[in-house]
Design an enzyme around this catalytic site. Structure first.
Site, PDB file in Angstrom:
ATOM      1  CE  LYS A  62      43.146  96.771   8.939  1.00  0.00           C
ATOM      2  NZ  LYS A  62      42.936  95.472   9.551  1.00  0.00           N
ATOM      3  CB  SER A  80      45.837  99.226   9.696  1.00  0.00           C
ATOM      4  OG  SER A  80      46.972  98.553  10.228  1.00  0.00           O
ATOM      5  N   GLY A  81      46.245  99.780  12.791  1.00  0.00           N
ATOM      6  CA  GLY A  81      47.082 100.439  13.790  1.00  0.00           C
ATOM      7  C   GLY A  81      46.887  99.891  15.182  1.00  0.00           C
ATOM      8  CG  HIS A 103      47.383  96.350   6.223  1.00  0.00           C
ATOM      9  ND1 HIS A 103      47.218  95.686   7.427  1.00  0.00           N
ATOM     10  CD2 HIS A 103      48.194  97.409   6.496  1.00  0.00           C
ATOM     11  CE1 HIS A 103      47.896  96.312   8.366  1.00  0.00           C
ATOM     12  NE2 HIS A 103      48.494  97.357   7.834  1.00  0.00           N
ATOM     13  CG  ASN A 104      44.747  92.659   8.366  1.00  0.00           C
ATOM     14  OD1 ASN A 104      45.188  93.803   8.309  1.00  0.00           O
ATOM     15  ND2 ASN A 104      43.767  92.326   9.184  1.00  0.00           N
ATOM     16  CG  HIS A 126      41.482  68.632 -19.586  1.00  0.00           C
ATOM     17  ND1 HIS A 126      40.215  69.091 -19.311  1.00  0.00           N
ATOM     18  CD2 HIS A 126      41.759  67.668 -18.664  1.00  0.00           C
ATOM     19  CE1 HIS A 126      39.739  68.444 -18.255  1.00  0.00           C
ATOM     20  NE2 HIS A 126      40.651  67.575 -17.847  1.00  0.00           N
ATOM     21  CD  GLU A 137      48.972  92.688  10.838  1.00  0.00           C
ATOM     22  OE1 GLU A 137      48.438  91.981  11.719  1.00  0.00           O
ATOM     23  OE2 GLU A 137      48.510  93.788  10.468  1.00  0.00           O
ATOM     24  CE1 TYR A 138      46.558  87.531   9.649  1.00  0.00           C
ATOM     25  CE2 TYR A 138      46.766  85.170   9.313  1.00  0.00           C
ATOM     26  CZ  TYR A 138      46.061  86.239   9.803  1.00  0.00           C
ATOM     27  OH  TYR A 138      44.868  86.044  10.450  1.00  0.00           O
TER      28      TYR A 138
END
Length: 467
Positions: free
Chosen positions: A187, A132-133, A190-191, A446, A194-195
């Site tokens: 990662k 990342s970066g 991480h994204n 159920h 980030e979103y």
């Protein structure tokens, strides 16, 4: 020339920057790029850009492999998916047992797990490296999340540590996350975080823009960025708002249609599969999808009355508090997902160490991330931390104020509202889910549990019968 210590296949934006990073750290390097009509000048151009005499460029794959010292260390910087498998198909016959292949793209972690197993049978090591970066981070020092076996990592660790960004104590922002696909998985999350971080800032902008100019909003964000809210994304958003093209603000010329490369949706998909709620992240992913319906939005917008508008002005302190609240919730959801995935895949992930390597070099670096290094040394989750939890509780009045303002002004703030809804759900002792379970029992038998009977007993009822 002497044999190179490291090789890179693929000189796109990230591959080229990482190659310059390695060369700048004085490691003998070989680079390879295929020759196509659009890429025939990639290697010649790159070789003109680097000044180090210890860099070799190749357009022949066999010659590239022969230039590497054993065990060969080859970093793939190609598009995720079938492109990786295609490169492996051509590369594997040229390698020898003990050689190491590193996938530095945004590959799905399950693809990485599959490739690890496949290459083990061929006595080759495969590392999944989340990097990342962006372009600048790759050049100056990225955050690197490594998934693989410790033997293979020991052969690349010195190079990776030289390449990586450094935290506040000078330690490299790279670590062995765990085995097989763990590096690519974190990662991906991480994204996802980030979103949501990007979406939260977009929503703050949407709330402010009816009443404030771009320079005024930028000033508000810059003020926030001086304290505990400091982050890379907040910093660049403030700068974006005051960028001009001639006399016009450039942001006004940007089409409101956000792209994505899949990692955000992978985060949501995995969360659904593992049964971990990540509504803040999910809302950010859906907001990008919604933005792609530009034609429909333009058409239907003209058919809706815009007369609904609050006479109130937005309270900036309430907005700051709300933004802080939503960021805590966002990070909590992301780290909880990583914690559950680690259990599911037998990855022994150190969340404090993961937070540490996310404090520099990556897109979600922030003061808050720095605080999480200590949080995860003392607690298993962010909400178990006394200060963070009490901060959320004390923020509720401000959030309700902002939600009312957004509704009154017909402003969509999905990630903010989903963050609050998540917290309400987590702090409600008895939910409405008993209604759903009764419905399921009525139409599908159920069964259900009773609060007045032992938990291991199940019951079924004909709910619509009067008998």
């Amino acid at each position: 020339m002497h044999k190179s210590h490291f090789g890179i296949i693929g000189l796109g934006v990230m591959g080229r920057s990482l190659a310059k990073n390695i060369a700048g750290n004085s490691y003998p390097l070989s680079v390879y790029n295929r020759i196509t009509p659009s890429e025939k000048e990639v290697i010649p151009t790159f070789m003109k850009e680097v000044t180090s005499k210890s860099v070799q460029g190749f357009t022949d794959l066999s010659s590239f492999v022969d230039s590497l010292a054993s065990p060969r260390r080859v970093l793939l910087m190609v598009n995720a998916g079938t492109a990786v498998d295609h490169v492996l198909e051509n590369l594997i016959p040229l390698l020898a047992p003990g050689d190491i292949i590193i996938d530095g793209g945004n590959s799905h972690y399950q693809d990485t797990q599959r490739r690890v197993s496949f290459l083990q049978d061929k006595q080759l090591h495969f590392i999944g490296a989340g990097i990342s970066g962006g372009e600048e981070g790759a050049l100056k020092g990225p955050s690197m999340m490594i998934g693989g076996d410790s033997e293979a990592y020991s052969h690349v660790q010195p190079i990776f540590e030289a390449m990586a960004a450094k935290d506040v104590k000078g330690k490299p922002c790279v670590t062995l996350i765990g085995t097989d696909g763990s590096g690519h998985f974190v990662k991906t999350v991480h994204n996802g975080i980030e979103y949501a971080e990007m979406q939260l800032l977009a929503e703050c902008y949407a709330l402010l823009v009816p009443s404030y100019s771009y320079p005024e909003i930028a000033a508000i964000f810059k003020e926030w960025n001086k304290g505990t809210l400091q982050s890379y994304l907040l910093e660049i958003t403030a700068d974006i708002l005051i960028k001009k093209e001639g006399d016009d603000y450039l942001i006004d010329k940007v089409l409101d249609k956000a792209g994505s490369k899949g990692t955000g949706s992978w985060t949501s998909q995995t969360a659904f599969q593992l049964g971990i709620p990540t509504p803040t992240i999910n809302a950010a992913v859906l907001a990008r999808y919604m933005s792609s319906f530009h034609k429909e939005r333009s058409t239907w917008s003209s058919k809706v009355s815009k007369t609904m508008k609050s006479e109130d002005t937005i309270n900036l302190e309430d907005l700051k508090t709300t933004y802080t609240f939503a960021r805590i919730i966002n990070h909590h959801q992301g780290f909880q997902l990583i914690k559950e995935a680690a259990k599911e895949n037998n990855w022994e992930i150190d969340l404090s160490e993961l937070a540490r390597i996310w404090t520099s070099g990556c897109i979600i670096k922030s003061k808050f991330m720095e605080s999480l290094v200590q949080t995860f040394k003392n607690s298993e989750s962010i909400l178990e931390d006394f200060d963070h939890f009490n901060s959320l509780v004390s923020s509720e009045k401000s959030i309700v104020s902002i939600l009312k303002y957004a509704l009154s002004n017909r402003t969509s703030i999905a990630s903010i509202s989903n963050s609050y809804d998540y917290f309400i759900s987590l702090t409600t002792a008895r939910s409405s889910a008993h209604i759903i379970q009764a419905q399921r029992d009525e139409f599908g038998a159920h069964t259900y549990k009773r609060i007045d009977r032992p938990i291991d007993q199940s019951f079924t009822t004909k709910w619509t019968s009067n008998g």
